[in-house]
Scaffold this active site. Structure first.
Site, PDB file in Angstrom:
ATOM      1  N   CYS A 111       0.815  -1.224   0.000  1.00  0.00           N
ATOM      2  CA  CYS A 111       0.000   0.000   0.000  1.00  0.00           C
ATOM      3  C   CYS A 111       0.847   1.271   0.000  1.00  0.00           C
ATOM      4  O   CYS A 111       0.334   2.355  -0.250  1.00  0.00           O
ATOM      5  CB  CYS A 111      -0.954  -0.008   1.184  1.00  0.00           C
ATOM      6  SG  CYS A 111      -1.951  -1.496   1.260  1.00  0.00           S
ATOM      7  N   HIS A 248      -3.501   7.141   2.741  1.00  0.00           N
ATOM      8  CA  HIS A 248      -3.889   5.831   2.220  1.00  0.00           C
ATOM      9  C   HIS A 248      -5.266   5.467   2.786  1.00  0.00           C
ATOM     10  O   HIS A 248      -5.497   5.540   3.989  1.00  0.00           O
ATOM     11  CB  HIS A 248      -2.833   4.805   2.627  1.00  0.00           C
ATOM     12  CG  HIS A 248      -3.229   3.404   2.357  1.00  0.00           C
ATOM     13  ND1 HIS A 248      -3.815   3.004   1.165  1.00  0.00           N
ATOM     14  CD2 HIS A 248      -3.146   2.276   3.125  1.00  0.00           C
ATOM     15  CE1 HIS A 248      -4.054   1.708   1.225  1.00  0.00           C
ATOM     16  NE2 HIS A 248      -3.677   1.242   2.398  1.00  0.00           N
ATOM     17  N   ASN A 278     -10.143  -0.220   0.203  1.00  0.00           N
ATOM     18  CA  ASN A 278      -8.682  -0.126   0.188  1.00  0.00           C
ATOM     19  C   ASN A 278      -8.163  -0.722  -1.116  1.00  0.00           C
ATOM     20  O   ASN A 278      -8.242  -1.929  -1.326  1.00  0.00           O
ATOM     21  CB  ASN A 278      -8.141  -0.895   1.402  1.00  0.00           C
ATOM     22  CG  ASN A 278      -6.616  -0.864   1.481  1.00  0.00           C
ATOM     23  OD1 ASN A 278      -5.946  -0.470   0.534  1.00  0.00           O
ATOM     24  ND2 ASN A 278      -6.080  -1.279   2.618  1.00  0.00           N
TER      25      ASN A 278
HETATM   26  O1  UT7 Z   1      -3.389  -1.220   3.735  1.00  0.00           O
HETATM   27  C1  UT7 Z   1      -3.180  -1.795   4.974  1.00  0.00           C
HETATM   28  C2  UT7 Z   1      -4.197  -2.878   5.121  1.00  0.00           C
HETATM   29  N1  UT7 Z   1      -4.705  -3.158   6.393  1.00  0.00           N
HETATM   30  C3  UT7 Z   1      -5.336  -2.328   7.244  1.00  0.00           C
HETATM   31  O2  UT7 Z   1      -5.360  -1.159   7.133  1.00  0.00           O
HETATM   32  C4  UT7 Z   1      -6.019  -2.974   8.411  1.00  0.00           C
HETATM   33  C5  UT7 Z   1      -5.939  -2.186   9.678  1.00  0.00           C
HETATM   34  N2  UT7 Z   1      -6.841  -2.750  10.637  1.00  0.00           N
HETATM   35  C6  UT7 Z   1      -8.165  -2.513  10.620  1.00  0.00           C
HETATM   36  O3  UT7 Z   1      -8.630  -1.739   9.810  1.00  0.00           O
HETATM   37  C7  UT7 Z   1      -9.047  -3.156  11.660  1.00  0.00           C
HETATM   38  O4  UT7 Z   1      -8.221  -3.830  12.610  1.00  0.00           O
HETATM   39  C8  UT7 Z   1     -10.073  -4.155  11.043  1.00  0.00           C
HETATM   40  C9  UT7 Z   1     -11.104  -3.401  10.249  1.00  0.00           C
HETATM   41  C10 UT7 Z   1      -9.358  -5.165  10.137  1.00  0.00           C
HETATM   42  C11 UT7 Z   1     -10.784  -4.916  12.147  1.00  0.00           C
HETATM   43  O5  UT7 Z   1     -11.422  -4.009  13.031  1.00  0.00           O
HETATM   44  P1  UT7 Z   1     -11.338  -4.226  14.598  1.00  0.00           P
HETATM   45  O6  UT7 Z   1     -12.133  -3.168  15.210  1.00  0.00           O
HETATM   46  O7  UT7 Z   1      -9.859  -4.318  14.935  1.00  0.00           O
HETATM   47  O8  UT7 Z   1     -12.075  -5.605  14.790  1.00  0.00           O
HETATM   48  P2  UT7 Z   1     -11.519  -6.951  15.411  1.00  0.00           P
HETATM   49  O9  UT7 Z   1     -10.494  -7.571  14.499  1.00  0.00           O
HETATM   50  O10 UT7 Z   1     -11.126  -6.693  16.824  1.00  0.00           O
HETATM   51  O11 UT7 Z   1     -12.820  -7.852  15.380  1.00  0.00           O
HETATM   52  C12 UT7 Z   1     -13.929  -7.547  16.211  1.00  0.00           C
HETATM   53  C13 UT7 Z   1     -15.014  -8.555  15.949  1.00  0.00           C
HETATM   54  C14 UT7 Z   1     -14.554  -9.992  16.030  1.00  0.00           C
HETATM   55  O12 UT7 Z   1     -15.574 -10.755  16.644  1.00  0.00           O
HETATM   56  P3  UT7 Z   1     -15.482 -11.154  18.208  1.00  0.00           P
HETATM   57  O13 UT7 Z   1     -14.226 -11.950  18.319  1.00  0.00           O
HETATM   58  O14 UT7 Z   1     -15.407  -9.846  18.945  1.00  0.00           O
HETATM   59  O15 UT7 Z   1     -16.723 -11.915  18.416  1.00  0.00           O
HETATM   60  C15 UT7 Z   1     -14.424 -10.403  14.589  1.00  0.00           C
HETATM   61  O16 UT7 Z   1     -14.604 -11.793  14.408  1.00  0.00           O
HETATM   62  O17 UT7 Z   1     -15.550  -8.380  14.644  1.00  0.00           O
HETATM   63  C16 UT7 Z   1     -15.570  -9.647  13.969  1.00  0.00           C
HETATM   64  N3  UT7 Z   1     -15.399  -9.413  12.542  1.00  0.00           N
HETATM   65  C17 UT7 Z   1     -16.443  -9.193  11.717  1.00  0.00           C
HETATM   66  N4  UT7 Z   1     -17.768  -9.151  11.937  1.00  0.00           N
HETATM   67  C18 UT7 Z   1     -18.562  -8.887  10.872  1.00  0.00           C
HETATM   68  C19 UT7 Z   1     -14.252  -9.349  11.820  1.00  0.00           C
HETATM   69  N5  UT7 Z   1     -14.535  -9.086  10.531  1.00  0.00           N
HETATM   70  C20 UT7 Z   1     -15.868  -8.987  10.451  1.00  0.00           C
HETATM   71  C21 UT7 Z   1     -16.750  -8.732   9.375  1.00  0.00           C
HETATM   72  N6  UT7 Z   1     -18.083  -8.687   9.647  1.00  0.00           N
HETATM   73  N7  UT7 Z   1     -16.328  -8.508   8.108  1.00  0.00           N
END
Ligand code: UT7
Length: 321
Positions: A111, A248, A278
């Site tokens: 990225c 980004h 993204n």
């Molecule tokens: O270009 C660089 C590329 N990468 C990035 O920029 C990623 C940077 N990170 C992020 O943007 C965030 O960490 C994410 C958007 C990937 C995730 O957000 P988060 O607030 O950190 O969520 P999390 O990983 O802590 O997940 C929270 C919950 C989990 O469920 P439990 O364990 O709390 O029951 C996940 O299983 O959300 C669940 N979850 C979803 N639920 C519905 C994860 N993905 C999804 C989804 N839909 N697509």
């Protein structure tokens, strides 16, 4: 001499998949995706390829610059989703455009790729080796993500953006801060083919993108403000003197956090993440080109471009429009 942008272009695949559609093929919801990321839809390549998107954006940037294809000395495509392992996407774009005098190659910095491309173009222009450079960020991430992993696949989209830069005595790129930390490569990776020569037992298999989202999030909200501050220091200007910050487009919450850390109002941080998601190396040049097309960039404006990604890699540059 500085590298100054004189033309931009962007191209997105025709097919759009919104969050509601994704919720019909996996356990997710529009509410979760919108709240956690700011993404509402993404464009996915059905007919298009990385090459066709790159060539489309590059052709528009070239037209806007007023230069002829033969005048391009250097053509760089930032991508991690080249259609072919070899040749590079840049060589195929060169052929599409007829940029017969260009040296063409790809950059793989995920990225951060477009910032690495600017860094490279600026060095070649400053050294006097090349005068006119065409930079493209192009991706079809949809072929790299694991569509059974809802925590990553909902985040990405396909597209391409491009810019033509030329040597200018004033304005253009005035400062840059860029870096890599390979020791943290496992945070965001896509394993390539495994060894499949005749003396190995392993079977060749294609890998998908794997990400520790929270680690990337923490890395981004710490590193992006730091490298922006470093670039601004080099340029000798304060955040208040910046017209707008183009970051980004990975997560709206990351962008909001950076705005807060820099103590700048959110409206100085334009976004298209809701429409494009993204698009990795394409995200910055698409945003830049769309703003240019909408007449939102004016001579003398001071812009900061900044991003982060797999590698880990990061970068920021200050430029005068
Ligand atoms: O270009 C660089 C590329 N990468 C990035 O920029 C990623 C940077 N990170 C992020 O943007 C965030 O960490 C994410 C958007 C990937 C995730 O957000 P988060 O607030 O950190 O969520 P999390 O990983 O802590 O997940 C929270 C919950 C989990 O469920 P439990 O364990 O709390 O029951 C996940 O299983 O959300 C669940 N979850 C979803 N639920 C519905 C994860 N993905 C999804 C989804 N839909 N697509």
């Amino acid at each position: 001499m500085n590298a100054k942008i004189i033309g931009t272009g962007w191209e997105l695949p025709a097919y759009e998949a919104d969050n509601d559609y994704l919720s019909t093929i996996m356990e997710t919801s529009d509410e979760w995706i919108t709240e956690r990321t700011g993404i509402r839809k993404r464009h996915l390549a059905k007919e298009e390829t990385t090459t066709s998107l790159a060539a489309g954006a590059a052709g528009k940037a070239l037209k806007a610059s007023g230069l002829k294809a033969e005048q391009i000395d250097l053509l760089i495509v930032a991508t991690i989703t080249s259609d072919t392992e070899t040749p590079s996407t840049a060589c195929r774009v060169q052929a599409e455009l007829g940029a017969v005098n260009a040296v063409a190659f790809d950059i793989n910095a995920a990225c951060s790729g477009f910032l690495y491309a600017i860094h490279t173009a600026d060095a070649f222009i400053k050294s006097g080796i090349y005068k006119n450079v065409l930079l493209v960020g192009a991706e079809t991430l949809s072929k790299l993500v694991d569509w059974t992993d809802r925590s990553t696949c909902v985040l990405f989209g396909d597209g391409a953006g491009a810019a033509v830069l030329t040597a200018a005595e004033q304005g253009g790129v005035t400062a840059q801060a860029i870096g890599s930390d390979g020791s943290r490569w496992e945070v965001l990776s896509c394993m390539g083919r495994s060894n499949h020569n005749p003396i190995c037992q392993e079977q060749a298999e294609a890998g998908f993108l794997q990400m520790n989202g929270q680690e990337v999030f923490k890395f981004a909200i710490k590193t992006v403000p730091q490298c922006i501050e470093e670039a601004l220091k080099q340029a000798g200007i304060s955040p208040e003197e910046v017209t707008c910050f183009l970051l980004h487009q990975a997560n709206k919450r990351i962008i909001q956090s950076v705005a807060k850390r820099l103590k700048q109002p959110e409206d100085k941080f334009p976004m298209n993440i809701d429409q494009c998601a993204n698009t990795s190396a394409a995200s910055l040049p698409i945003l830049l080109a769309q703003m240019d097309e909408q007449g939102r960039l004016h001579p003398g404006d001071r812009l900061v471009l900044s991003g982060f990604g797999a590698g880990l890699t990061w970068g920021a540059c200050v430029l005068e429009w």
